[in-house]
Design a protein around this motif. Structure first.
Motif, PDB file in Angstrom:
ATOM      1  N   ARG A   2      48.121  41.465  12.362  1.00  0.00           N
ATOM      2  CA  ARG A   2      49.253  41.915  13.173  1.00  0.00           C
ATOM      3  C   ARG A   2      49.115  41.551  14.647  1.00  0.00           C
ATOM      4  NH1 ARG A   2      52.516  46.099  11.152  1.00  0.00           N
ATOM      5  NH2 ARG A   2      52.691  45.855   8.895  1.00  0.00           N
ATOM      6  N   LEU A   3      47.930  41.198  15.105  1.00  0.00           N
ATOM      7  CA  LEU A   3      47.679  40.971  16.535  1.00  0.00           C
ATOM      8  C   LEU A   3      47.184  39.561  16.771  1.00  0.00           C
ATOM      9  CD1 LEU A   3      47.409  42.024  19.473  1.00  0.00           C
ATOM     10  CD2 LEU A   3      45.099  42.763  18.863  1.00  0.00           C
ATOM     11  N   GLU A   4      47.797  38.900  17.748  1.00  0.00           N
ATOM     12  CA  GLU A   4      47.395  37.550  18.134  1.00  0.00           C
ATOM     13  C   GLU A   4      47.151  37.497  19.634  1.00  0.00           C
ATOM     14  OE1 GLU A   4      49.378  33.613  16.822  1.00  0.00           O
ATOM     15  OE2 GLU A   4      50.180  34.102  18.779  1.00  0.00           O
ATOM     16  N   ASN A  18      61.863  42.919   2.120  1.00  0.00           N
ATOM     17  CA  ASN A  18      63.194  43.213   1.572  1.00  0.00           C
ATOM     18  C   ASN A  18      64.326  42.682   2.445  1.00  0.00           C
ATOM     19  OD1 ASN A  18      61.982  44.664  -0.581  1.00  0.00           O
ATOM     20  ND2 ASN A  18      61.781  46.466   0.760  1.00  0.00           N
ATOM     21  N   GLY A  19      64.137  41.511   3.034  1.00  0.00           N
ATOM     22  CA  GLY A  19      65.191  40.890   3.827  1.00  0.00           C
ATOM     23  C   GLY A  19      65.344  41.426   5.233  1.00  0.00           C
ATOM     24  N   HIS A  20      64.449  42.316   5.659  1.00  0.00           N
ATOM     25  CA  HIS A  20      64.547  42.852   7.009  1.00  0.00           C
ATOM     26  C   HIS A  20      63.988  41.841   8.023  1.00  0.00           C
ATOM     27  CE1 HIS A  20      64.870  46.579   4.641  1.00  0.00           C
ATOM     28  NE2 HIS A  20      65.605  47.006   5.653  1.00  0.00           N
ATOM     29  N   PRO A  21      64.480  41.857   9.248  1.00  0.00           N
ATOM     30  CA  PRO A  21      63.956  40.934  10.265  1.00  0.00           C
ATOM     31  C   PRO A  21      62.550  41.317  10.700  1.00  0.00           C
ATOM     32  CG  PRO A  21      65.560  42.418  11.251  1.00  0.00           C
ATOM     33  CD  PRO A  21      65.606  42.672   9.778  1.00  0.00           C
ATOM     34  N   PHE A  22      61.839  40.341  11.258  1.00  0.00           N
ATOM     35  CA  PHE A  22      60.548  40.577  11.881  1.00  0.00           C
ATOM     36  C   PHE A  22      60.783  40.985  13.329  1.00  0.00           C
ATOM     37  CE2 PHE A  22      59.488  37.703   8.423  1.00  0.00           C
ATOM     38  CZ  PHE A  22      58.291  38.217   7.950  1.00  0.00           C
ATOM     39  N   TYR A  23      60.009  41.973  13.807  1.00  0.00           N
ATOM     40  CA  TYR A  23      60.044  42.383  15.204  1.00  0.00           C
ATOM     41  C   TYR A  23      58.658  42.130  15.804  1.00  0.00           C
ATOM     42  CZ  TYR A  23      64.408  44.751  14.027  1.00  0.00           C
ATOM     43  OH  TYR A  23      65.681  45.023  13.607  1.00  0.00           O
ATOM     44  N   ILE A  24      58.646  41.341  16.891  1.00  0.00           N
ATOM     45  CA  ILE A  24      57.394  40.964  17.545  1.00  0.00           C
ATOM     46  C   ILE A  24      57.421  41.431  18.994  1.00  0.00           C
ATOM     47  CG2 ILE A  24      55.773  39.096  18.031  1.00  0.00           C
ATOM     48  CD1 ILE A  24      56.422  39.403  15.070  1.00  0.00           C
ATOM     49  N   LEU A  40      55.405  44.232  14.766  1.00  0.00           N
ATOM     50  CA  LEU A  40      55.683  45.661  14.645  1.00  0.00           C
ATOM     51  C   LEU A  40      55.971  46.097  13.211  1.00  0.00           C
ATOM     52  CD1 LEU A  40      57.977  46.100  17.784  1.00  0.00           C
ATOM     53  CD2 LEU A  40      55.524  46.588  17.596  1.00  0.00           C
ATOM     54  N   ASN A  41      56.507  45.217  12.371  1.00  0.00           N
ATOM     55  CA  ASN A  41      56.868  45.598  11.010  1.00  0.00           C
ATOM     56  C   ASN A  41      56.464  44.511  10.037  1.00  0.00           C
ATOM     57  OD1 ASN A  41      58.778  43.697  11.806  1.00  0.00           O
ATOM     58  ND2 ASN A  41      60.343  44.549  10.455  1.00  0.00           N
ATOM     59  N   ARG A  42      56.669  44.769   8.743  1.00  0.00           N
ATOM     60  CA  ARG A  42      56.232  43.835   7.705  1.00  0.00           C
ATOM     61  C   ARG A  42      57.310  42.841   7.325  1.00  0.00           C
ATOM     62  NH1 ARG A  42      53.733  47.143   2.891  1.00  0.00           N
ATOM     63  NH2 ARG A  42      52.882  45.083   2.407  1.00  0.00           N
ATOM     64  N   GLY A  43      58.564  43.083   7.674  1.00  0.00           N
ATOM     65  CA  GLY A  43      59.635  42.154   7.375  1.00  0.00           C
ATOM     66  C   GLY A  43      59.928  41.992   5.903  1.00  0.00           C
ATOM     67  N   GLU A  60      55.883  44.659  -3.509  1.00  0.00           N
ATOM     68  CA  GLU A  60      56.015  43.399  -2.774  1.00  0.00           C
ATOM     69  C   GLU A  60      54.943  43.301  -1.704  1.00  0.00           C
ATOM     70  OE1 GLU A  60      59.468  40.871  -0.410  1.00  0.00           O
ATOM     71  OE2 GLU A  60      59.858  42.875  -1.188  1.00  0.00           O
ATOM     72  N   GLN A  61      54.293  42.155  -1.655  1.00  0.00           N
ATOM     73  CA  GLN A  61      53.211  41.952  -0.705  1.00  0.00           C
ATOM     74  C   GLN A  61      53.737  41.292   0.563  1.00  0.00           C
ATOM     75  OE1 GLN A  61      50.028  43.002  -1.276  1.00  0.00           O
ATOM     76  NE2 GLN A  61      50.835  43.911  -3.166  1.00  0.00           N
ATOM     77  N   GLU A  62      53.094  41.645   1.647  1.00  0.00           N
ATOM     78  CA  GLU A  62      53.448  41.028   2.925  1.00  0.00           C
ATOM     79  C   GLU A  62      52.880  39.624   2.977  1.00  0.00           C
ATOM     80  OE1 GLU A  62      52.811  41.807   7.721  1.00  0.00           O
ATOM     81  OE2 GLU A  62      51.868  43.082   6.223  1.00  0.00           O
ATOM     82  N   VAL A  63      53.709  38.659   3.347  1.00  0.00           N
ATOM     83  CA  VAL A  63      53.300  37.261   3.414  1.00  0.00           C
ATOM     84  C   VAL A  63      53.179  36.847   4.868  1.00  0.00           C
ATOM     85  CG1 VAL A  63      53.869  34.904   2.764  1.00  0.00           C
ATOM     86  CG2 VAL A  63      54.466  36.778   1.249  1.00  0.00           C
TER      87      VAL A  63
END
Length: 358
Positions: A120-122, A174-180, A169-172, A42-45
């Motif tokens: 990953r960085l803005e 498989n249904g996992h939340p995003f952590y920013i 912080l993560n790729r989010g 699975e690719q990160e979108v």
């Protein structure tokens, strides 16, 4: 192969992940084609547009610049009556009645730029220009003679410029939340409460357009996509840095001032109506600590430290968004104050538009 998910920008700037299950290919007799070999990883979108800086969000892709003109209107009305004296009976009061009627309006035009430095960085920069006006009437009764005190003040100048960095912080997957992780710095380019003009008695002659103190705010944002909605939460802490004012205000000399720090909390849900439009419902609350101010008496040389009251600023959040095209959207946000210390209403219009710069 699964189709790529589609992102829609929400009114609060939060980005919802939308998508549907792909249709299975079939053979000529109608039997489904069986997959051959291993499924690719699975690719990160990455989304196309960054979320609002106040709440954080999934970041702008690498090499993309988002410019966001913004106009914000804030209104606050205070009606207060106080009594100083002695209550003889429930219907007989001897003393002084004071009634205060205060109206505050603030107009802020700003330009925010966000650049996806990496995936990953803005990096972010916000430049505001602030106009404020305030009218107040104080009526004092039970004195001889009663009197009214009317006052009208205004102020306009560059506000406090802000710089921020956001890191995913993560790729989010498989249904996992995003952590920013977010880090924001607020400067003192605006006129603070000790920079404005005052008369010989220390009464302000204009309104400040900035806080007058540097601040640093680390925070963490959590985004949980659940098509067609996304749930969000943000927790942060604002460090307002102490400063030595060392200025006379009327007959009092002000020394060190330590503004109260603040705990910031927000949460809610953004919901997609269709691929172009969406709405947001949420709540935010700032718990602001006491401000400590050191005063000096020029005659005796004695010093005294006074503390203000804590503040509880809570507001309901409503938002609407419409995506004109891939690069431009229109966002309208409304905040309704539900605590005594919060402004009555804050109306915000944003029109972010993006472009690829590298």
């Amino acid at each position: 192969m699964a189709t790529q998910a589609q992102y829609v920008v929400y009114a609060t700037g939060l980005v919802a992940l939308l998508g549907s299950a792909p249709a299975l290919a079939q053979t000529a007799n109608g039997a489904p084609i069986q997959p051959v070999g291993e499924r690719p990883p699975e690719q990160e979108v990455q989304p196309e547009v960054q979320a609002m800086a106040e709440f954080g969000g999934v970041l702008t892709p690498r090499g993309r610049l988002v410019l966001e003109p913004e106009f914000q209107y804030s209104h606050e009305s205070i009606n207060r009556m106080t009594f100083e004296g002695v209550e003889i009976l429930s219907t007989l009061l001897i003393g002084v009645f004071t009634a205060q009627d205060l109206d505050r309006d603030s107009y802020t035009a700003s330009l925010t730029g966000r650049l996806g430095f990496t995936d990953r960085l803005e990096l972010e920069m916000k430049i505001p220009y602030v106009y404020r006006d305030e009218t107040s009437r104080v009526t004092v009764a039970e004195v001889d003679p009663p009197f009214d005190l009317d006052r009208a003040l205004s102020g306009n100048s560059l506000g406090d410029i802000e710089l921020a960095a956001h890191y995913q912080l993560n790729r989010g997957l498989n249904g996992h939340p995003f952590y920013i992780a977010n880090l924001r710095y607020k400067s003192t380019t605006g006129e603070g409460p000790f920079d404005i003009r005052r008369n010989s008695e220390g009464t302000p002659q204009e309104l400040p357009t900035g806080t007058g103190f540097h601040s640093i705010e680390p925070s963490l944002t959590v985004l949980l996509p659940s098509s067609p909605a996304v749930f969000f939460a943000n927790l942060g802490y604002v460090f307002n840095l102490e400063d030595s004012i060392n200025k006379p205000v009327g007959n009092i000399h002000v020394g060190d001032v330590d503004p109260g720090d603040a705990v910031r909390l927000s949460f809610g849900m953004a919901y997609s109506i269709n691929p172009r439009s969406s709405f947001t419902l949420g709540y935010k609350n700032d718990f602001i600590g006491k401000t400590k101010t050191q005063y000096f008496d020029p005659d005796t040389g004695a010093s005294e430290t006074r503390s203000s009251n804590t503040l509880n600023v809570g507001s309901m959040l409503l938002g609407w968004s419409y995506q004109l095209n891939r690069d431009v959207s229109i966002n309208l946000g409304l905040e309704l104050g539900i605590t005594d210390d919060a402004p009555d209403t804050i109306l915000t219009l944003r029109v972010p538009f993006g472009m690829d710069v590298f």
